[in-house]
Scaffold this motif. Structure first.
Motif, PDB file in Angstrom:
ATOM      1  N   ARG A 175       0.621  -1.056  -0.085  1.00 56.16           N
ATOM      2  CA  ARG A 175       0.025  -0.102   0.091  1.00 56.16           C
ATOM      3  C   ARG A 175       0.835   1.169  -0.054  1.00 56.16           C
ATOM      4  O   ARG A 175       0.594   1.803  -0.766  1.00 56.16           O
ATOM      5  N   HIS A 176       1.784   1.370   1.097  1.00 54.87           N
ATOM      6  CA  HIS A 176       2.723   2.899   0.826  1.00 54.87           C
ATOM      7  C   HIS A 176       4.425   2.666   0.233  1.00 54.87           C
ATOM      8  O   HIS A 176       4.070   3.734  -0.411  1.00 54.87           O
ATOM      9  N   GLU A 177       4.298   1.614  -0.165  1.00 54.23           N
ATOM     10  CA  GLU A 177       5.592   1.251  -1.741  1.00 54.23           C
ATOM     11  C   GLU A 177       5.304   1.221  -2.888  1.00 54.23           C
ATOM     12  O   GLU A 177       6.276   1.371  -3.941  1.00 54.23           O
ATOM     13  N   TRP A 178       3.692   0.654  -3.704  1.00 54.53           N
ATOM     14  CA  TRP A 178       3.432   0.547  -4.427  1.00 54.53           C
ATOM     15  C   TRP A 178       2.756   0.890  -5.132  1.00 54.53           C
ATOM     16  O   TRP A 178       1.770   0.450  -5.702  1.00 54.53           O
ATOM     17  N   SER A 179       3.109   1.950  -5.678  1.00 58.25           N
ATOM     18  CA  SER A 179       2.485   3.634  -5.740  1.00 58.25           C
ATOM     19  C   SER A 179       2.249   2.694  -7.590  1.00 58.25           C
ATOM     20  O   SER A 179       3.081   1.873  -8.714  1.00 58.25           O
ATOM     21  N   LEU A 180       0.687   3.613  -8.652  1.00 57.63           N
ATOM     22  CA  LEU A 180       1.015   3.028  -9.367  1.00 57.63           C
ATOM     23  C   LEU A 180       2.165   3.986 -10.224  1.00 57.63           C
ATOM     24  O   LEU A 180       2.603   2.840 -11.318  1.00 57.63           O
ATOM     25  N   ARG A 181       2.593   4.736 -10.038  1.00 57.61           N
ATOM     26  CA  ARG A 181       4.019   5.392 -10.007  1.00 57.61           C
ATOM     27  C   ARG A 181       5.113   4.476 -10.742  1.00 57.61           C
ATOM     28  O   ARG A 181       5.286   4.296 -11.753  1.00 57.61           O
ATOM     29  N   ARG A 182       5.630   3.810  -9.776  1.00 55.33           N
ATOM     30  CA  ARG A 182       6.749   2.521 -10.236  1.00 55.33           C
ATOM     31  C   ARG A 182       6.081   1.404 -11.179  1.00 55.33           C
ATOM     32  O   ARG A 182       7.022   1.057 -11.590  1.00 55.33           O
ATOM     33  N   ILE A 183       4.747   1.061 -10.381  1.00 58.92           N
ATOM     34  CA  ILE A 183       4.711   0.163 -11.528  1.00 58.92           C
ATOM     35  C   ILE A 183       4.682   0.439 -13.027  1.00 58.92           C
ATOM     36  O   ILE A 183       5.208  -0.352 -13.910  1.00 58.92           O
ATOM     37  N   VAL A 184       3.881   1.882 -13.354  1.00 59.08           N
ATOM     38  CA  VAL A 184       4.381   1.486 -15.055  1.00 59.08           C
ATOM     39  C   VAL A 184       5.837   1.955 -14.979  1.00 59.08           C
ATOM     40  O   VAL A 184       6.495   1.964 -16.141  1.00 59.08           O
ATOM     41  N   TYR A 185       6.588   2.891 -14.026  1.00 59.71           N
ATOM     42  CA  TYR A 185       7.898   2.500 -14.184  1.00 59.71           C
ATOM     43  C   TYR A 185       8.926   1.323 -15.337  1.00 59.71           C
ATOM     44  O   TYR A 185       9.828   1.662 -15.927  1.00 59.71           O
ATOM     45  N   LEU A 243      14.622  -3.566 -11.431  1.00 54.55           N
ATOM     46  CA  LEU A 243      13.894  -2.565 -11.645  1.00 54.55           C
ATOM     47  C   LEU A 243      12.336  -2.849 -10.170  1.00 54.55           C
ATOM     48  O   LEU A 243      12.083  -1.940 -10.253  1.00 54.55           O
ATOM     49  N   VAL A 244      12.503  -4.239  -9.728  1.00 58.28           N
ATOM     50  CA  VAL A 244      11.630  -4.579  -8.535  1.00 58.28           C
ATOM     51  C   VAL A 244      11.971  -4.719  -7.459  1.00 58.28           C
ATOM     52  O   VAL A 244      11.340  -3.417  -6.581  1.00 58.28           O
ATOM     53  N   LEU A 245      13.253  -4.152  -7.339  1.00 56.52           N
ATOM     54  CA  LEU A 245      14.092  -4.494  -5.628  1.00 56.52           C
ATOM     55  C   LEU A 245      14.369  -2.958  -5.089  1.00 56.52           C
ATOM     56  O   LEU A 245      14.130  -2.423  -4.240  1.00 56.52           O
TER      57      LEU A 245
END
Length: 350
Positions: A82-92, A176-178
C-alpha cells in the motif's frame, strides 16, 4: 515538454521505437517475418513478466518480514504494497520491461538477417591476425588451453558462460523490482537496451563468425560441455536459416564482433560499482565479468578485439544511460556508498 525531458525513460523509449522500427523494416524488406526469440523460461514476453512477478513476490515477503515479522507477515506485506507500490512505480517497471523487450527483439532480428545483408563479407581472417599479433604469433585460445587445463577449466567456464543467459533478465528484474529509486532502475534498463542497439550496429560494421567456426581445430580437444552443444545448435540454425531465410522458423544467432556477453557483463559490473553498497556484490560482478571474458576466448566464441569492443560498448551504455536518466545531474547521490540516501538503499533493501 519539461516533464518529457526529465522523465528517465525518455531516451530508452525513443531508442526502442527506432530500433523496433528498423528491425521491422529491415526484416520486412527481405520478406522475412519478425520473430520473437525464445530463451530462458520461454519467449521474452512470457519470461520477463513472470520474473517480475516472482521478484515482486520475493521482495514483498522480505519487506513484510522487516516491517512486521513472521507473525504479522500478511499485515506487513499489505502495508508495504500500500505504501511503497504506487501506480508510478508500476508504470516505471513496465516501461523498463517494454523498452528492454523491444530493443532485445530488434537486436536479435537484426542479428539474424545480418548474413543476408552482408553476404560473403567476413573479417575473421583479419581478426585472427590481430589475435596472433597481440599474443606474439600464438592463438589466444591455445595459450589459455595450456594455462588452464581443459578437464578442470572447461566445466567451470562453460557454467559461467551459460549463466549469462538467465543473468540478463534476472538482473534487470532485480534492479527494476527491488530498487526503490526508480531513476536508478531506469538507468540499468536503459544501459541494457543500449547494449543491444550498439551490439547490433557493431555486427554490421565488422561481420565475423568467431574462431570456433573458422578454426575448429583449435577447439577439437575440449571436453563435451553445454557451450559445445550451444555452438553446434547455433551453427545448425545458421545453416538452416541461410538455406531459405524467408521460410525458416529459426533465428540466426552467429556473430562475433563485438562480444555482447562481455559488453553486458561489463556494463553490469560497472553499474553495480557505481550503485551497489554491498562490496561482495561488486566483487562478484567483476569476477563474473572476468570469467566471462576468459570463457569467450577459451571456447572460441570471440576474438580478443571482439571483447575489447564489448567493454567499450558496455562502458558507453552505462555512461550514456546514466546521462539519459539524470544520474549526472544528481552527482554523487546516484552512487551507493554509505547507504544514506534513498538511491543508496535501493539495491541493498526493498
Amino acid at each position: 515538454m519539461q516533464t518529457v525531458r526529465s522523465w528517465p525513460y525518455t531516451v530508452a523509449v525513443v531508442v526502442s521505437i527506432l530500433v523496433g522500427a528498423t528491425a521491422l523494416v529491415g526484416t520486412h524488406s527481405l520478406g522475412i517475418p519478425l520473430k520473437d526469440p525464445e530463451g530462458f523460461l520461454g519467449p521474452a514476453y512470457v519470461r520477463l513478466p513472470a520474473l517480475a512477478l516472482l521478484l515482486f513476490g520475493i521482495g514483498l515477503v522480505i519487506a513484510g518480514l522487516r516491517r512486521a515479522g513472521w507473525r504479522e507477515l500478511p499485515r506487513g506485506m499489505a502495508e508495504v504494497a500500500r505504501h511503497e507500490w504506487s501506480l508510478r512505480r508500476i508504470v516505471y517497471i513496465a516501461t523498463g520491461l517494454i523498452t528492454f523487450y523491444v530493443c532485445y527483439v530488434g537486436y536479435r532480428n537484426l542479428k539474424s538477417v545480418l548474413p543476408v545483408y552482408r553476404q560473403d563479407v567476413l573479417f575473421d581472417n583479419q581478426l585472427l591476425d590481430v589475435d596472433r599479433v597481440l599474443f606474439g604469433g600464438a592463438d589466444p585460445a591455445a595459450v589459455l588451453h595450456t594455462i588452464l587445463p581443459p578437464d578442470l577449466a572447461a566445466p567451470v567456464l562453460s557454467f559461467v558462460y551459460l549463466l549469462y543467459l538467465p543473468l540478463v533478465p534476472v538482473s534487470l528484474m532485480a534492479v527494476l523490482v527491488l530498487c526503490r529509486d526508480l531513476s536508478v532502475g531506469a538507468w540499468y534498463a536503459t544501459s541494457l537496451s543500449l547494449n543491444w542497439v550498439l551490439g547490433a550496429v557493431s555486427y554490421y560494421i565488422l561481420p565475423a563468425l568467431g574462431p570456433v567456426y573458422v578454426r575448429p581445430d583449435l577447439f577439437a580437444g575440449l571436453p563435451d560441455s553445454g557451450v559445445g552443444e550451444l555452438q553446434t545448435a547455433l551453427l545448425r540454425n545458421r545453416l538452416e536459416f541461410l538455406a531459405d531465410p524467408r521460410s525458416s522458423d529459426v533465428i540466426q544467432g552467429v556473430a562475433a564482433f563485438a562480444s555482447l556477453h562481455v559488453s553486458v557483463t561489463f556494463a553490469l559490473a560497472l553499474f553495480l560499482q557505481r550503485t551497489a553498497s554491498t562490496r561482495s556484490l561488486r566483487i562478484g560482478a567483476w569476477t563474473f565479468f572476468g570469467l566471462t571474458f576468459l570463457a569467450t576466448i577459451y571456447f572460441g566464441w570471440h576474438y580478443v578485439l571482439d571483447n575489447i569492443a564489448g567493454m567499450l560498448i558496455g562502458y558507453i551504455a552505462v555512461v550514456v544511460g546514466g546521462w539519459a536518466t539524470g544520474q549526472r545531474r544528481r552527482g554523487n547521490q546516484a552512487v551507493v556508498v554509505t547507504g544514506e540516501t534513498e538511491g543508496s538503499r535501493s539495491l541493498a533493501s526493498a
